[in-house]
Design a protein around this motif. Structure first.
Motif, PDB file in Angstrom:
ATOM      1  N   LEU A  80       0.824  -1.210   0.000  1.00 40.39           N
ATOM      2  CA  LEU A  80       0.000   0.000   0.000  1.00 40.39           C
ATOM      3  C   LEU A  80       0.860   1.262   0.000  1.00 40.39           C
ATOM      4  O   LEU A  80       0.591   2.204  -0.765  1.00 40.39           O
ATOM      5  N   VAL A  81       1.896   1.290   0.822  1.00 40.81           N
ATOM      6  CA  VAL A  81       2.768   2.478   0.848  1.00 40.81           C
ATOM      7  C   VAL A  81       3.478   2.644  -0.496  1.00 40.81           C
ATOM      8  O   VAL A  81       3.613   3.768  -1.002  1.00 40.81           O
ATOM      9  N   ASP A  82       3.909   1.553  -1.093  1.00 43.72           N
ATOM     10  CA  ASP A  82       4.561   1.656  -2.404  1.00 43.72           C
ATOM     11  C   ASP A  82       3.605   2.219  -3.449  1.00 43.72           C
ATOM     12  O   ASP A  82       4.010   3.015  -4.319  1.00 43.72           O
ATOM     13  N   ALA A  83       2.334   1.828  -3.405  1.00 36.81           N
ATOM     14  CA  ALA A  83       1.359   2.334  -4.374  1.00 36.81           C
ATOM     15  C   ALA A  83       1.123   3.827  -4.179  1.00 36.81           C
ATOM     16  O   ALA A  83       1.079   4.594  -5.154  1.00 36.81           O
TER      17      ALA A  83
ATOM     18  N   LEU B  58      -8.880  -1.438   5.031  1.00 35.53           N
ATOM     19  CA  LEU B  58      -7.534  -1.183   4.516  1.00 35.53           C
ATOM     20  C   LEU B  58      -6.976  -2.379   3.763  1.00 35.53           C
ATOM     21  O   LEU B  58      -6.242  -2.211   2.784  1.00 35.53           O
ATOM     22  N   LEU B  59      -7.295  -3.572   4.202  1.00 38.17           N
ATOM     23  CA  LEU B  59      -6.789  -4.756   3.513  1.00 38.17           C
ATOM     24  C   LEU B  59      -7.329  -4.833   2.096  1.00 38.17           C
ATOM     25  O   LEU B  59      -6.566  -5.083   1.144  1.00 38.17           O
ATOM     26  N   ALA B  60      -8.615  -4.609   1.928  1.00 43.17           N
ATOM     27  CA  ALA B  60      -9.197  -4.632   0.574  1.00 43.17           C
ATOM     28  C   ALA B  60      -8.578  -3.544  -0.295  1.00 43.17           C
ATOM     29  O   ALA B  60      -8.291  -3.769  -1.485  1.00 43.17           O
ATOM     30  N   LEU B  61      -8.352  -2.367   0.291  1.00 46.31           N
ATOM     31  CA  LEU B  61      -7.728  -1.272  -0.454  1.00 46.31           C
ATOM     32  C   LEU B  61      -6.311  -1.648  -0.876  1.00 46.31           C
ATOM     33  O   LEU B  61      -5.904  -1.410  -2.023  1.00 46.31           O
ATOM     34  N   ALA B  62      -5.551  -2.235   0.041  1.00 43.36           N
ATOM     35  CA  ALA B  62      -4.170  -2.614  -0.269  1.00 43.36           C
ATOM     36  C   ALA B  62      -4.126  -3.651  -1.373  1.00 43.36           C
ATOM     37  O   ALA B  62      -3.268  -3.589  -2.270  1.00 43.36           O
ATOM     38  N   GLN B  63      -5.035  -4.601  -1.336  1.00 40.02           N
ATOM     39  CA  GLN B  63      -5.058  -5.642  -2.364  1.00 40.02           C
ATOM     40  C   GLN B  63      -5.374  -5.057  -3.733  1.00 40.02           C
ATOM     41  O   GLN B  63      -4.750  -5.429  -4.742  1.00 40.02           O
ATOM     42  N   LYS B  64      -6.312  -4.142  -3.783  1.00 41.82           N
ATOM     43  CA  LYS B  64      -6.645  -3.526  -5.065  1.00 41.82           C
ATOM     44  C   LYS B  64      -5.512  -2.605  -5.536  1.00 41.82           C
ATOM     45  O   LYS B  64      -5.212  -2.543  -6.726  1.00 41.82           O
ATOM     46  N   ALA B  65      -4.908  -1.896  -4.594  1.00 36.56           N
ATOM     47  CA  ALA B  65      -3.804  -1.014  -4.964  1.00 36.56           C
ATOM     48  C   ALA B  65      -2.643  -1.811  -5.529  1.00 36.56           C
ATOM     49  O   ALA B  65      -1.978  -1.392  -6.487  1.00 36.56           O
ATOM     50  N   ALA B  66      -2.391  -2.986  -4.955  1.00 36.80           N
ATOM     51  CA  ALA B  66      -1.288  -3.819  -5.430  1.00 36.80           C
ATOM     52  C   ALA B  66      -1.518  -4.306  -6.853  1.00 36.80           C
ATOM     53  O   ALA B  66      -0.556  -4.540  -7.598  1.00 36.80           O
ATOM     54  N   SER B  67      -2.771  -4.433  -7.241  1.00 34.11           N
ATOM     55  CA  SER B  67      -3.086  -4.883  -8.605  1.00 34.11           C
ATOM     56  C   SER B  67      -3.180  -3.726  -9.589  1.00 34.11           C
ATOM     57  O   SER B  67      -3.440  -3.941 -10.778  1.00 34.11           O
ATOM     58  N   GLY B  68      -2.975  -2.501  -9.071  1.00 35.97           N
ATOM     59  CA  GLY B  68      -3.042  -1.331  -9.947  1.00 35.97           C
ATOM     60  C   GLY B  68      -4.435  -0.793 -10.166  1.00 35.97           C
ATOM     61  O   GLY B  68      -4.643   0.060 -11.036  1.00 35.97           O
ATOM     62  N   ALA B  69      -5.403  -1.247  -9.367  1.00 36.24           N
ATOM     63  CA  ALA B  69      -6.798  -0.850  -9.570  1.00 36.24           C
ATOM     64  C   ALA B  69      -7.177   0.419  -8.825  1.00 36.24           C
ATOM     65  O   ALA B  69      -8.334   0.847  -8.901  1.00 36.24           O
TER      66      ALA B  69
END
Length: 521
Positions: free
Chosen positions: A64-67, A94-105
């Motif tokens: 998440l921080v990297d995104a 936050l977990l759902a947000l981090a997962q989507k952020a990691a996929s570029g969404a």
């Protein structure tokens, strides 16, 4: 100052040394207050409740921080962009947000106006809940100490246990407590300080130590609570908040009720080649967490004497202790949580080596009368001769008794030669118990004469420390580190690992953890 008459120190010289330490350290504090790091921001999200890792083992806080950093940087802090996205896009947590952020969404932005106010409120509530959990663990510790009881004597006996496998560490730690240890230190796996992430879960394959993880902290604390009840004294747990993830490990320690953490302001710089600026920013935040959690920090001055000569460099230990004291106080740590380090590392072949050790140890005790000083055993001059090593450890324990140290790390006769056997540990604990039972009260009787060798040597070291602090004030602490002043390691301010994870604060920088920890929320 308590007990100061034992060394006949000049009170004005002591006050001058502290004033110089403040002058030397303040520019570094100013630098730290104007910057953030990826680890500070990740620690903040951990306090907000984000945990777990992706299938590759990379923690979601890193993802998440990297995104966020890729979209807007971290100069405004990650809290506003993260909680703005959480509110605006309807993510469940936050977990759902981090997962989507990691996929570029997900794309992040720094909100303004009403959106910024809403993000700030959400972030403050979420991080505030994490800090409330840290507060609850501190209250829990206080209750257990009141109910079970503290060890009946000082110094507390501190013993290292670390096999690499947390499930093997637990029975060894419990056995060590039953044999007399008051503090169990689970030394970290070699090289963990260079990892820019915290491994997730229980680990079973460390190298010369066990990985520091939140789950390992939880497991060991629970096991030592059981043993504390069994023994009728609260057993304290120690780990290491240093390296590239210092703030995150501090947060995990607070959430899991650790009692002590290795947290030196310069150890990572000197001995792990971590960038000085990164280290000073991270250590300030980590110490704020430790203060809130009631965690005693242990500093690492003993390490200087494993590379530099323990007589010639004695004053650098004193200087580092004074700097560590200033940095700790500025971050909110009181004296009772300040386990300043020093060590019995003078070559035993040096004439009057025992008297010199007494002088150095008593100087530290009298400069910091209310701090639980951590006294470290001989390592550098251990040769493999176990009889000589056992005698050296006995002398070390005797100095601890005579000078009233607060925390005594158990020395092993096979220290620095091989990994000690369990029988080595048991013999070492017998050595400590014998010395403390026989002469633990000697600190009441030990008053060296004002014109004698010990008092004179202590005053010489204090004078040399003042001279060095004056030079540091003129040249700057970062420059002093760069030219090898401490531990003869030269570490320039623009070198080392982790500088790319540091950013200056932009206008409007916001970190709800800092706001709460500094009392500004």
């Amino acid at each position: 100052m308590a007990h100061q008459t034992r060394l006949h120190l000049d009170g004005e010289l002591v006050a001058r040394a502290r004033r110089l330490a403040v002058r030397a350290g303040q520019p570094v504090v100013d630098l730290a207050r104007s910057r953030t790091t990826v680890s500070v921001e990740r620690a903040t999200l951990r306090l907000a409740g984000l945990a777990g890792a992706d299938p590759d083992g990379i923690p979601w806080v890193n993802r998440l921080v990297d995104a966020v950093r890729g979209d807007v940087g971290i100069g405004h802090g990650v809290s506003l962009p993260v909680f703005h996205a959480l509110a605006a896009d309807g993510h469940s947590d936050l977990l759902a947000l981090a997962q989507k952020a990691a996929s570029g969404a997900v794309r992040f932005e720094v909100p303004a106006g009403a959106a910024a106010v809403r993000a700030r409120e959400l972030a403050s509530a979420s991080v505030g809940a994490g800090i409330a959990a840290v507060d609850a663990r501190r209250v829990e510790r206080d209750g257990l100490v009141a109910e079970i009881g503290d060890p009946p004597q000082r110094p507390w006996i501190y013993l290292i246990v670390a096999t690499g496998d947390i499930y093997e560490d637990i029975p060894q730690a419990q056995a060590a407590a039953r044999a007399g240890a008051d503090v169990i230190a689970v030394i970290r796996s070699t090289g963990q300080s260079l990892l820019d992430y915290v491994p997730e879960g229980a680990t079973r394959e460390g190298f010369a130590g066990t990985y520091a993880t939140g789950e390992n902290f939880r497991l060991m604390r629970a096991a030592l609570d059981e043993t504390s009840v069994e023994l009728g004294r609260y057993i304290r747990l120690t780990n290491y908040a240093s390296g590239l993830c210092m703030p995150e490990i501090a947060a995990l320690a607070g959430l899991n009720r650790l009692d002590m953490m290795l947290n030196d302001s310069m150890y990572g710089i000197l001995f792990r080649d971590i960038n000085p600026i990164r280290t000073f920013v991270d250590q300030r935040f980590s110490r704020q967490i430790h203060s809130r959690a009631g965690i005693i920090i242990n500093t690492g001055e003993d390490n200087y004497l494993t590379t530099a000569d323990a007589v010639e460099a004695a004053h650098t230990v004193t200087v580092s202790q004074l700097l560590n004291e200033f940095f700790a106080h500025e971050a909110g740590l009181p004296d009772e949580l300040l386990g300043l380090g020093h060590a019995f590392e003078i070559n035993p072949e040096v004439p009057d080596s025992f008297r010199l050790e007494l002088a150095h140890a008593l100087l530290a005790r009298e400069l910091f009368p209310d701090a639980p000083l951590k006294w470290m055993p001989p390592t550098k001059h251990m040769t493999g001769d176990v009889f000589r090593g056992y005698l050296l450890d006995g002398f070390f324990n005797l100095v601890g008794a005579m000078t009233g140290q607060g925390i005594l790390l158990v020395g092993m006769m096979t220290e620095a030669v091989v990994t000690p056997w369990l029988s080595d540990r048991d013999l070492a604990l017998q050595n400590v118990r014998y010395v403390m039972n026989a002469c633990g009260g000697l600190t009441e009787d030990f008053h060296p004469p004002a014109d004698g060798f010990i008092a004179t040597r202590a005053r010489v070291v204090l004078g040399e420390a003042i001279e060095l602090l004056e030079r540091i004030c003129d040249d700057g602490l970062l420059n002093a580190i760069g030219v090898g002043t401490f531990g003869i390691m030269k570490r320039p301010a623009d070198g080392g690992r982790g500088l790319d994870g540091v950013e200056e604060h932009q206008d409007g920088y916001f970190n709800p953890a800092t706001e709460i920890l500094e009392g500004r929320a």
